[in-house]
Design an enzyme around this catalytic site. Structure first.
Site, PDB file in Angstrom:
ATOM      1  N   CYS A 122      13.177  10.691   8.123  1.00 56.87           N
ATOM      2  CA  CYS A 122      12.812  10.114   9.616  1.00 56.87           C
ATOM      3  C   CYS A 122      13.914  10.223  10.418  1.00 56.87           C
ATOM      4  O   CYS A 122      13.937  10.277  11.763  1.00 56.87           O
ATOM      5  CB  CYS A 122      12.455   8.554   9.283  1.00 56.87           C
ATOM      6  SG  CYS A 122      13.501   7.630   8.449  1.00 56.87           S
ATOM      7  N   GLY A 147       2.431   3.244  13.676  1.00 57.56           N
ATOM      8  CA  GLY A 147       3.268   2.293  13.932  1.00 57.56           C
ATOM      9  C   GLY A 147       2.425   1.491  15.214  1.00 57.56           C
ATOM     10  O   GLY A 147       2.425   0.165  15.033  1.00 57.56           O
ATOM     11  N   GLU A 177       8.928  15.049  16.371  1.00 54.71           N
ATOM     12  CA  GLU A 177       9.289  15.065  15.033  1.00 54.71           C
ATOM     13  C   GLU A 177       8.586  15.978  14.116  1.00 54.71           C
ATOM     14  O   GLU A 177       7.280  15.717  14.054  1.00 54.71           O
ATOM     15  CB  GLU A 177       9.099  13.745  14.268  1.00 54.71           C
ATOM     16  CG  GLU A 177       9.618  13.450  13.110  1.00 54.71           C
ATOM     17  CD  GLU A 177       9.537  11.942  12.804  1.00 54.71           C
ATOM     18  OE1 GLU A 177       8.366  11.369  12.640  1.00 54.71           O
ATOM     19  OE2 GLU A 177      10.505  11.256  12.178  1.00 54.71           O
ATOM     20  N   LYS A 233       0.848  -1.103  -0.113  1.00 52.67           N
ATOM     21  CA  LYS A 233       0.010   0.055   0.108  1.00 52.67           C
ATOM     22  C   LYS A 233       0.924   1.363   0.059  1.00 52.67           C
ATOM     23  O   LYS A 233       1.979   1.430   0.889  1.00 52.67           O
ATOM     24  CB  LYS A 233      -0.941   0.014   1.238  1.00 52.67           C
ATOM     25  CG  LYS A 233      -2.073   1.099   0.909  1.00 52.67           C
ATOM     26  CD  LYS A 233      -2.671   1.784   2.322  1.00 52.67           C
ATOM     27  CE  LYS A 233      -1.927   2.698   2.928  1.00 52.67           C
ATOM     28  NZ  LYS A 233      -1.827   3.742   2.015  1.00 52.67           N
ATOM     29  N   GLY A 261       6.687   4.924   8.488  1.00 50.75           N
ATOM     30  CA  GLY A 261       5.723   5.977   8.801  1.00 50.75           C
ATOM     31  C   GLY A 261       5.871   6.375  10.198  1.00 50.75           C
ATOM     32  O   GLY A 261       7.021   6.203  11.012  1.00 50.75           O
ATOM     33  N   SER A 262       4.803   7.228  10.782  1.00 49.74           N
ATOM     34  CA  SER A 262       4.692   7.703  12.105  1.00 49.74           C
ATOM     35  C   SER A 262       4.825   6.602  13.188  1.00 49.74           C
ATOM     36  O   SER A 262       4.349   5.652  12.953  1.00 49.74           O
ATOM     37  CB  SER A 262       3.719   8.730  12.315  1.00 49.74           C
ATOM     38  OG  SER A 262       2.536   7.896  12.237  1.00 49.74           O
ATOM     39  N   GLU A 270       9.696   0.997  10.849  1.00 57.51           N
ATOM     40  CA  GLU A 270      10.573   2.022  10.498  1.00 57.51           C
ATOM     41  C   GLU A 270       9.946   3.024  10.887  1.00 57.51           C
ATOM     42  O   GLU A 270       9.137   3.884   9.909  1.00 57.51           O
ATOM     43  CB  GLU A 270      11.302   1.670   9.343  1.00 57.51           C
ATOM     44  CG  GLU A 270      12.654   2.392   9.400  1.00 57.51           C
ATOM     45  CD  GLU A 270      12.656   3.745   8.773  1.00 57.51           C
ATOM     46  OE1 GLU A 270      12.647   4.860   9.938  1.00 57.51           O
ATOM     47  OE2 GLU A 270      12.577   3.980   7.616  1.00 57.51           O
TER      48      GLU A 270
HETATM   49  P1  NAI Z   1       1.558   7.800   8.688  1.00 56.46           P
HETATM   50  O1  NAI Z   1       2.248   7.164   9.592  1.00 56.46           O
HETATM   51  O2  NAI Z   1       0.195   8.049   9.262  1.00 56.46           O
HETATM   52  O3  NAI Z   1       1.510   7.201   7.357  1.00 56.46           O
HETATM   53  C1  NAI Z   1       2.475   6.313   6.642  1.00 56.46           C
HETATM   54  C2  NAI Z   1       1.711   5.189   6.070  1.00 56.46           C
HETATM   55  O4  NAI Z   1       0.815   4.588   6.880  1.00 56.46           O
HETATM   56  C3  NAI Z   1       0.737   5.940   4.743  1.00 56.46           C
HETATM   57  O5  NAI Z   1       0.876   4.900   3.880  1.00 56.46           O
HETATM   58  C4  NAI Z   1      -0.650   5.661   5.485  1.00 56.46           C
HETATM   59  O6  NAI Z   1      -1.570   5.416   4.643  1.00 56.46           O
HETATM   60  C5  NAI Z   1      -0.354   4.521   6.377  1.00 56.46           C
HETATM   61  N1  NAI Z   1      -1.609   4.595   7.545  1.00 56.46           N
HETATM   62  C6  NAI Z   1      -2.061   5.494   8.138  1.00 56.46           C
HETATM   63  N2  NAI Z   1      -2.914   5.166   8.949  1.00 56.46           N
HETATM   64  C7  NAI Z   1      -3.105   3.869   8.977  1.00 56.46           C
HETATM   65  C8  NAI Z   1      -3.714   2.795   9.892  1.00 56.46           C
HETATM   66  N3  NAI Z   1      -4.806   3.040  10.854  1.00 56.46           N
HETATM   67  N4  NAI Z   1      -3.572   1.416   9.544  1.00 56.46           N
HETATM   68  C9  NAI Z   1      -2.545   1.096   8.551  1.00 56.46           C
HETATM   69  N5  NAI Z   1      -1.676   1.967   7.799  1.00 56.46           N
HETATM   70  C10 NAI Z   1      -2.102   3.453   8.213  1.00 56.46           C
HETATM   71  O7  NAI Z   1       1.949   9.034   8.619  1.00 56.46           O
HETATM   72  P2  NAI Z   1       1.614  10.538   8.047  1.00 56.46           P
HETATM   73  O8  NAI Z   1       0.426  10.589   8.517  1.00 56.46           O
HETATM   74  O9  NAI Z   1       1.700  10.489   6.380  1.00 56.46           O
HETATM   75  O10 NAI Z   1       2.546  11.789   8.413  1.00 56.46           O
HETATM   76  C11 NAI Z   1       2.532  11.939   9.894  1.00 56.46           C
HETATM   77  C12 NAI Z   1       4.089  12.048  10.428  1.00 56.46           C
HETATM   78  O11 NAI Z   1       4.730  10.772  10.501  1.00 56.46           O
HETATM   79  C13 NAI Z   1       4.838  12.830   9.653  1.00 56.46           C
HETATM   80  O12 NAI Z   1       4.693  14.294  10.055  1.00 56.46           O
HETATM   81  C14 NAI Z   1       6.370  12.399  10.253  1.00 56.46           C
HETATM   82  O13 NAI Z   1       6.690  12.928  11.420  1.00 56.46           O
HETATM   83  C15 NAI Z   1       5.932  10.894  10.404  1.00 56.46           C
HETATM   84  N6  NAI Z   1       6.319  10.044   9.151  1.00 56.46           N
HETATM   85  C16 NAI Z   1       7.591   9.474   9.363  1.00 56.46           C
HETATM   86  C17 NAI Z   1       7.771   8.838   8.221  1.00 56.46           C
HETATM   87  C18 NAI Z   1       9.316   7.894   8.349  1.00 56.46           C
HETATM   88  O14 NAI Z   1      10.230   7.847   7.490  1.00 56.46           O
HETATM   89  N7  NAI Z   1       9.509   7.169   9.439  1.00 56.46           N
HETATM   90  C19 NAI Z   1       7.431   8.757   6.827  1.00 56.46           C
HETATM   91  C20 NAI Z   1       6.265   9.675   6.921  1.00 56.46           C
HETATM   92  C21 NAI Z   1       5.740  10.331   8.196  1.00 56.46           C
END
Ligand code: NAI
Ligand code: MG
Length: 566
Positions: free
Chosen positions: A333, A281, A464, A223, A276-277, A299
């Site tokens: 990240c 996670g 972050e 996804k 992701g966040s 991660e």
């Molecule tokens: P997020 O962690 O919500 O999104 C990352 C992925 O998870 C996307 O594909 C999203 O559709 C999916 N996702 C979201 N909710 C989910 C759920 N309930 N179940 C399964 N998958 C789900 O992060 P978002 O909202 O894009 O960004 C928020 C913050 O997260 C950023 O400001 C940053 O601080 C952090 N982040 C960290 C990243 C990293 O590389 N570790 C990458 C992106 C965001």
């Protein structure tokens, strides 16, 4: 290789003039940028968006509901394309295809060398289609095109070749057990892998996930992030062109709470990999536990210290610290987002960090020489009053029992989130040295921002931010520094800038993080394991370590009769 490319990006950014950005006057301590030439009249990308449907069982198909969602150009907030929106039903279709491809299909049954050949051909196609892929990446995400094309695409094909090379080198062991037994271990592919990736490095995340899983013989449902769905669809199409059998890789575009939730809780998925966040996670880990206990690698976020020691060459330290934080619009990240500077060089460092931030060329990421494009965002620009932003104190993020409720409370658009943190930095008493404002009045550009006199208990030193905001803290002695650097819920990475071997060795062992970069930063060679301590995640990606995420170990014990030796 990656190191060389990254440092060449560093020198590229050093050499580039800021002529595309009309630098503004410096009024008091806060600089301001005039933006018209930088962000107006965006360049029209020269490609068509060919793939917008879901990729299931080797075919591009509409979502079961027929729904689509828009993906936006962060330079303008305009819609680039409408993309099929997958949800639970589509995830189900994709998992069935992946399940069948694993249980009955050729992929896990072909020789490891044949699998590696598919991956090598895929890497060649990535190189051949660099321009197209890099254009999609920049258009959808906002990162500088030069970065997409010259740094990221070569890293991506390198990762795929690295894992192509591993495919036929996954060995089991012969185990010297007690008793008359011949004991061996067989590494088997774990099965159907669910992979959820973010938007900050869409194609790099695609390669880090898909490369090792395919090398091990797994099948996949991936996804992509709702902000950046386009490049994964083209890459997946190229993988099929390289000879991947249908059903082995299925790509579902869609939202987290629908498609992502369905994937992480699916009973027929054998393993989940998430980037992701930390808040999300927690959710996916819970879903995995509450469904079929599938193993999860995570991660997640970071608040990585970048430490400038007293012996540092200040000019070089400023440049590297700037790169460590501002690279990719600060949306990394592992961004070096707590810059610790020894008191003896602190004032000089602040002054030079400000000068460097003011020199940063911000503008249309398709223009040559641009170091910083707009922040990603999934919504068109709405009225942005900084006061609209509500921040959640870190304790809530850390201990909140319902992470979904937490996510609902914050305005999750990156642009507003970053401006909200800048406001919080000012309100909590940090010194805004430069930047702090939106750039232009179109798209999601933010001025390179530097805060001095940052204290550990401020939100900008704990959370972050994921944006172009550098927080600089002062330190005196090593013990105090180590304590403070580790005083965070995260543990992803750290940078150390020193010529003193003993200092470097002390810090390397004392810092509770997954990667320590000494006199360098963001070196992402395919062979180097990457992952976090504490709330930065579980498990490692890249390198040989990542293979074990996609393997089961089977022990085979055979009774020996009259063995010649034990
Ligand atoms: P997020 O962690 O919500 O999104 C990352 C992925 O998870 C996307 O594909 C999203 O559709 C999916 N996702 C979201 N909710 C989910 C759920 N309930 N179940 C399964 N998958 C789900 O992060 P978002 O909202 O894009 O960004 C928020 C913050 O997260 C950023 O400001 C940053 O601080 C952090 N982040 C960290 C990243 C990293 O590389 N570790 C990458 C992106 C965001
Ligand atoms: Mg987009």
């Amino acid at each position: 290789m990656a190191a060389r490319r990254i440092s060449s990006l560093l020198s590229l950014s050093l050499a580039s003039s800021s002529s595309l950005l009309t630098k503004g006057r410096i009024s008091g301590v806060v600089s301001s940028y005039s933006t018209s030439s930088a962000v107006d009249n965006p360049i029209t990308p020269s490609i068509k968006v060919d793939y917008t449907q879901l990729l299931i069982n080797g075919n591009f198909v509409d979502s079961a509901s027929g729904k689509t969602f828009p993906t936006y150009d962060p330079r303008t907030g305009d819609v680039i394309a409408h993309v099929s929106e997958g949800d639970a039903e589509d995830i189900d279709r994709a998992v069935s295809a992946a399940r069948k491809a694993f249980d009955e299909g050729p992929w896990p049954r072909m020789t490891a060398y044949e699998r590696s050949e598919v991956l090598f051909r895929f890497a060649d196609l990535l190189d051949k289609h660099t321009e197209e892929l890099a254009t999609l990446e920049t258009w959808d995400n906002g990162k500088p095109y030069e970065q997409s094309a010259k740094i990221e695409l070569p890293m991506i094909s390198r990762v795929i070749r690295y894992y192509a090379g591993w495919a036929d080198k996954v060995h089991g062991l012969t185990v010297p057990a007690d008793g008359p037994y011949h004991v061996q271990t067989i590494n088997e592919p774990i099965g159907v892998a669910g992979q959820i990736i973010p938007w900050n490095f869409p194609l790099i995340m695609f390669a880090w996930k898909v490369g090792p899983a395919l090398a091990c013989g797994c099948t996949i449902v991936l996804k992509s992030a709702e902000q950046t769905p386009l490049s994964a669809l083209l890459a997946a199409k190229l993988l099929h062109e390289a000879g991947l059998p249908p059903g082995v890789l299925n790509v579902v575009s869609g939202f987290g709470r629908t498609a992502g939730a369905a994937l992480s809780s699916h009973m027929a998925v054998d393993k989940l990999a998430f980037t992701g966040s930390s808040a999300t996670g927690k959710i996916v880990l819970t879903s995995a536990a509450n469904s079929n206990l599938k193993p999860v690698t995570l991660e997640l976020g970071g608040k990585s210290p970048f430490i400038v020691c007293k012996d540092a060459d200040v000019d070089k330290a400023v440049e590297l610290a700037h790169f460590a934080l501002f690279f990719n619009q600060g949306q990394c990240c592992c961004a070096g987002s707590r810059t610790y500077v020894h008191e003896s060089v602190y004032d000089e460092f602040i002054e030079k960090a400000k000068t460097r931030a003011l020199k940063r060329s911000v503008g249309d990421p398709f223009k040559a020489g641009i170091e910083q494009g707009p922040q990603v965002n999934r919504q068109p620009f709405l009225q942005c009053g900084r006061s609209h932003v509500k921040l959640i104190p870190m304790e809530m993020q850390c201990c909140h029992t319902d992470a979904n409720a937490y996510l609902n409370q914050i305005d999750s658009t990156q642009f507003k989130k970053i401006l909200g943190y800048i406001k919080s930095g000012v309100e909590s008493g940090a010194t805004l040295v430069t930047g702090g404002e939106r750039l232009g009045n179109k798209g999601y550009y933010i001025q390179p921002t530097v805060f001095a006199n940052v204290k550990e208990d401020m939100l900008i030193a704990q959370d972050e931010i994921f944006g172009p905001v550098q927080s600089i803290l002062k330190f005196k002695d090593m013990d105090e520094l180590i304590r403070r650097a580790n005083q965070t819920r995260y543990g992803l990475a750290a940078g150390v800038f020193t010529n003193d071997l003993d200092t470097a060795n002390t810090l390397t062992r004392a810092l509770r993080v997954g990667t320590v970069w000494i006199n360098c930063y963001d070196v992402f060679d395919a062979s180097i394991p990457f992952g976090g301590y504490k709330m930065s995640g579980q498990g490692r990606e890249k390198g040989v370590h990542c293979l074990s995420n996609y393997l089961q170990v089977k022990a085979v014990v055979t009774k020996l009769k009259n063995p010649a030796w034990m």
